[in-house]
Design an enzyme around this catalytic site. Sequence first.
Site, PDB file in Angstrom:
ATOM      1  N   SER A  17       1.022  -1.246  -0.007  1.00 26.20           N
ATOM      2  CA  SER A  17      -0.043   0.156   0.104  1.00 26.20           C
ATOM      3  C   SER A  17       0.971   1.192   0.084  1.00 26.20           C
ATOM      4  O   SER A  17       0.334   2.410  -0.455  1.00 26.20           O
ATOM      5  CB  SER A  17      -1.026   0.193   1.132  1.00 26.20           C
ATOM      6  OG  SER A  17      -0.392   0.253   2.494  1.00 26.20           O
ATOM      7  N   LYS A  54       0.163   4.506   6.850  1.00 31.19           N
ATOM      8  CA  LYS A  54      -0.502   5.205   5.867  1.00 31.19           C
ATOM      9  C   LYS A  54      -0.254   6.839   5.901  1.00 31.19           C
ATOM     10  O   LYS A  54       0.394   7.246   6.956  1.00 31.19           O
ATOM     11  CB  LYS A  54      -2.005   5.215   6.102  1.00 31.19           C
ATOM     12  CG  LYS A  54      -2.682   3.743   5.943  1.00 31.19           C
ATOM     13  CD  LYS A  54      -2.609   3.231   4.558  1.00 31.19           C
ATOM     14  CE  LYS A  54      -3.238   1.947   4.334  1.00 31.19           C
ATOM     15  NZ  LYS A  54      -2.413   0.872   4.486  1.00 31.19           N
TER      16      LYS A  54
END
Length: 94
Positions: A17, A54
């Site tokens: 990711s 993230k």
Amino acid sequence: MRFVVEDPSIEVERGESMSVLGILDCYEIVFRATNQYKNGDIVLARIGNEFTIKQVRNGSGYTLLNPANPDFEPIKVTPELDFEVQGVKGKVMF
């Protein structure tokens, strides 16, 4: 990928990711242990009993945890989530 934080028991599942930003499984990431962050910081976040890396994006009345890879969806932080920032990315070591 190895993560260095004050709590060595933290484990993050490997994934793709954040690969677009050059954060790859073969790198070691050093996080500064803090729950304070700025818009755009890359953070180590806890959601329930799981950890994720993230980029934080704050909007008007909301926070998103954005992956750097467009193949993944952002996570909208809601009051129902057991969410806490554990650290902010310091450096990536190859």
